[in-house]
Design a protein around this motif. Structure first.
Motif, PDB file in Angstrom:
ATOM      1  N   THR A   1      45.313  29.599  44.277  1.00  0.00           N
ATOM      2  CA  THR A   1      44.437  30.349  43.349  1.00  0.00           C
ATOM      3  C   THR A   1      44.907  31.802  43.232  1.00  0.00           C
ATOM      4  O   THR A   1      45.726  32.278  44.026  1.00  0.00           O
TER       5      THR A   1
ATOM      6  N   ASN B   1      48.982  35.841  52.084  1.00  0.00           N
ATOM      7  CA  ASN B   1      48.132  36.200  50.948  1.00  0.00           C
ATOM      8  C   ASN B   1      46.695  35.716  51.123  1.00  0.00           C
ATOM      9  O   ASN B   1      45.772  36.307  50.575  1.00  0.00           O
TER      10      ASN B   1
ATOM     11  N   THR C   1      40.549  38.362  39.716  1.00  0.00           N
ATOM     12  CA  THR C   1      40.672  36.937  40.059  1.00  0.00           C
ATOM     13  C   THR C   1      39.260  36.406  40.257  1.00  0.00           C
ATOM     14  O   THR C   1      38.348  37.171  40.602  1.00  0.00           O
TER      15      THR C   1
HETATM   16  P1  NAP Z   1      41.350  34.215  45.970  1.00  0.00           P
HETATM   17  O1  NAP Z   1      41.790  33.549  44.715  1.00  0.00           O
HETATM   18  O2  NAP Z   1      39.976  33.934  46.474  1.00  0.00           O
HETATM   19  O3  NAP Z   1      42.435  33.906  47.067  1.00  0.00           O
HETATM   20  C1  NAP Z   1      42.180  33.690  48.422  1.00  0.00           C
HETATM   21  C2  NAP Z   1      42.930  32.439  48.846  1.00  0.00           C
HETATM   22  O4  NAP Z   1      42.940  32.367  50.265  1.00  0.00           O
HETATM   23  C3  NAP Z   1      42.328  31.147  48.298  1.00  0.00           C
HETATM   24  O5  NAP Z   1      43.320  30.382  47.678  1.00  0.00           O
HETATM   25  C4  NAP Z   1      41.828  30.444  49.549  1.00  0.00           C
HETATM   26  O6  NAP Z   1      41.972  29.034  49.432  1.00  0.00           O
HETATM   27  C5  NAP Z   1      42.754  31.014  50.619  1.00  0.00           C
HETATM   28  N1  NAP Z   1      42.172  30.935  51.951  1.00  0.00           N
HETATM   29  C6  NAP Z   1      41.033  31.526  52.381  1.00  0.00           C
HETATM   30  N2  NAP Z   1      40.785  31.179  53.649  1.00  0.00           N
HETATM   31  C7  NAP Z   1      41.797  30.357  54.027  1.00  0.00           C
HETATM   32  C8  NAP Z   1      42.097  29.662  55.233  1.00  0.00           C
HETATM   33  N3  NAP Z   1      41.300  29.749  56.302  1.00  0.00           N
HETATM   34  N4  NAP Z   1      43.219  28.903  55.274  1.00  0.00           N
HETATM   35  C9  NAP Z   1      44.027  28.807  54.196  1.00  0.00           C
HETATM   36  N5  NAP Z   1      43.803  29.438  53.030  1.00  0.00           N
HETATM   37  C10 NAP Z   1      42.687  30.203  52.950  1.00  0.00           C
HETATM   38  O7  NAP Z   1      41.419  35.810  45.805  1.00  0.00           O
HETATM   39  P2  NAP Z   1      42.618  36.786  45.354  1.00  0.00           P
HETATM   40  O8  NAP Z   1      41.987  37.913  44.629  1.00  0.00           O
HETATM   41  O9  NAP Z   1      43.706  36.020  44.723  1.00  0.00           O
HETATM   42  O10 NAP Z   1      43.119  37.357  46.765  1.00  0.00           O
HETATM   43  C11 NAP Z   1      44.436  37.105  47.241  1.00  0.00           C
HETATM   44  C12 NAP Z   1      44.852  38.215  48.192  1.00  0.00           C
HETATM   45  O11 NAP Z   1      44.901  39.454  47.499  1.00  0.00           O
HETATM   46  C13 NAP Z   1      43.917  38.437  49.361  1.00  0.00           C
HETATM   47  O12 NAP Z   1      44.665  38.783  50.510  1.00  0.00           O
HETATM   48  C14 NAP Z   1      43.115  39.631  48.926  1.00  0.00           C
HETATM   49  O13 NAP Z   1      42.572  40.344  50.020  1.00  0.00           O
HETATM   50  C15 NAP Z   1      44.180  40.422  48.216  1.00  0.00           C
HETATM   51  N6  NAP Z   1      43.718  41.441  47.266  1.00  0.00           N
HETATM   52  C16 NAP Z   1      43.166  41.068  46.075  1.00  0.00           C
HETATM   53  C17 NAP Z   1      42.806  42.048  45.169  1.00  0.00           C
HETATM   54  C18 NAP Z   1      42.243  41.710  43.818  1.00  0.00           C
HETATM   55  O14 NAP Z   1      41.875  42.627  43.096  1.00  0.00           O
HETATM   56  N7  NAP Z   1      42.188  40.450  43.436  1.00  0.00           N
HETATM   57  C19 NAP Z   1      42.983  43.390  45.517  1.00  0.00           C
HETATM   58  C20 NAP Z   1      43.532  43.723  46.751  1.00  0.00           C
HETATM   59  C21 NAP Z   1      43.907  42.731  47.615  1.00  0.00           C
HETATM   60  P3  NAP Z   1      40.912  27.996  50.106  1.00  0.00           P
HETATM   61  O15 NAP Z   1      39.537  28.507  49.832  1.00  0.00           O
HETATM   62  O16 NAP Z   1      41.254  26.713  49.405  1.00  0.00           O
HETATM   63  O17 NAP Z   1      41.259  27.952  51.553  1.00  0.00           O
END
Ligand code: NAP
Ligand code: HXC
Length: 299
Positions: free
Chosen positions: A25, A100, A201
């Motif tokens: 995702t 990630n 996201t």
């Molecule tokens: P997201 O789509 O919710 O991505 C999080 C992913 O982590 C999901 O695919 C989830 O899959 C996986 N995950 C969570 N717990 C897990 C576990 N125990 N084992 C394996 N996989 C796991 O959100 P996103 O915005 O793309 O975030 C991705 C990264 O970017 C994160 O590190 C976040 O902190 C960082 N970030 C995002 C933003 C932003 O604006 N979007 C800004 C700064 C940093 P499952 O639920 O299927 O496990």
């Protein structure tokens, strides 16, 4: 993502085999697409095995190549070892790891339970270490080079009010990045990180901007560039750090936030103005999103 906005030549990543945790995702999926388009073999993992399978099928249909989905909970060290054994034996050694996967939600710290703290820190703090440790040891044993890039936030530099377990855990992964860059540099391993500002996201918005408007992530109005990030911008930076050509970059955490951290701190300090009612509504909305995702978990 509009892959025509990738800055790099086709085939640049043809010798790379990269695992992206949480690659089913959001930002992980975008990076998977970019790496695939540039020729890499991509592995993605998450707890929702079906979501990873759908993403892999979608990307292969769009670009061809090889994307392998894995159902793996990175909080479970043995599950990580099993997945990596399978990757190494069926596909070959990884060349790169993107840490990630994450969990997060806004909450007043006084409203957090210990389980709530653990829910986030076990994914970000422990899971990122378990994965890095398992893969790093394989690279050292086999005398292979490797690159690890972790997705952090700008809060690693100034703290994260209302997201304290995430801020603490991401800061720890920042410290891991700096430490291992030095300790394992001699093995040909390098460690970098990206600190994104807001990149919309579904997963992040549901948990960090549950009122979908006035709060948190939407404060991109406080961004000097007056906008949120575009996915190709993040992916281009990830390619720079993971592809061959700039291997001398080691031990760095690079912000990509339009200057937001410098302008406004880039965190949730503005939520101090929220009322009890707003916090109650936010929690209900976040728990709804959590339940919806949880129902799809296969591990
Ligand atoms: P997201 O789509 O919710 O991505 C999080 C992913 O982590 C999901 O695919 C989830 O899959 C996986 N995950 C969570 N717990 C897990 C576990 N125990 N084992 C394996 N996989 C796991 O959100 P996103 O915005 O793309 O975030 C991705 C990264 O970017 C994160 O590190 C976040 O902190 C960082 N970030 C995002 C933003 C932003 O604006 N979007 C800004 C700064 C940093 P499952 O639920 O299927 O496990
Ligand atoms: C207070 C909450 C809460 C909330 C959950 N909890 N939501 N507490 N406020 N809004 C509490 C629960 O009540 C429970 O404690 C505990 O957390 C564990 O809840 P579970 O649902 O059982 O957790 P779990 O199944 O382990 O799920 C982990 C999760 C979930 C983190 C809670 O949200 C998840 O899986 N998230 C993955 C995707 C994600 O978060 N993506 C966003 C990444 S964005 P009690 O004591 O009641 O049992 C990001 C940074 C972006 O990381 C940066 C932007 C600049």
């Amino acid at each position: 993502m509009d892959t025509s906005k990738l800055m790099f030549r086709d085939g640049l990543m043809k010798d790379e085999r990269i695992l992206i945790t949480g690659g089913g995702t959001g930002l992980g999926k975008e990076m998977a697409e970019g790496f695939l388009k540039l020729g890499a073999e991509v592995h993605i993992c998450g707890r929702r095995g079906g979501v990873c399978e759908e993403t892999a099928a979608e990307l292969i249909e769009k670009h061809g190549g090889k994307v392998v989905p894995h159902a793996c909970d990175i909080r479970v060290a043995e599950a990580i070892t099993d997945m990596n054994d399978e990757i190494w034996s069926k596909h070959g050694a990884l060349t790169g790891l993107m840490n990630n996967a994450a969990g997060n939600f806004i909450s007043r710290t006084e409203d957090l339970s210990i389980r709530g703290f653990d829910a986030i820190s076990n994914i970000v703090f422990r899971g990122s270490f378990y994965m890095t440790h398992d893969i790093g040891k394989r690279w050292i044993d086999q005398k292979r080079k490797g690159s690890v890039c972790s997705i952090l936030t700008t809060w690693v530099w100034n703290g994260g009010p209302f997201v304290v377990p995430s801020a603490m855990s991401k800061a720890a992964v920042n410290t891991m990045t700096q430490s291992l860059a030095v300790e394992w540099g001699r093995y040909g391993l390098r460690f970098n990180a990206i600190a994104p500002g807001p990149f919309p996201t579904k997963g992040a918005w549901a948990r960090l901007s549950p009122d979908s408007g006035t709060s948190s992530m939407e404060r991109s109005t406080a961004n000097p560039m007056g906008r949120v990030g575009e996915m190709h911008e993040l992916v281009n930076l990830a390619v720079l750090l993971m592809a061959p050509g700039a291997e001398y970059i080691n031990g760095q955490t690079i912000a990509i936030d339009g200057g937001m951290y410098n302008a406004s701190g880039g965190n949730f300090s503005a939520l101090a103005a929220w009322s009890d009612e707003q916090w109650t509504a936010a929690r209900e909305a976040i728990e709804g999103a959590n339940a919806e995702d949880k129902a799809k978990r296969t591990v």
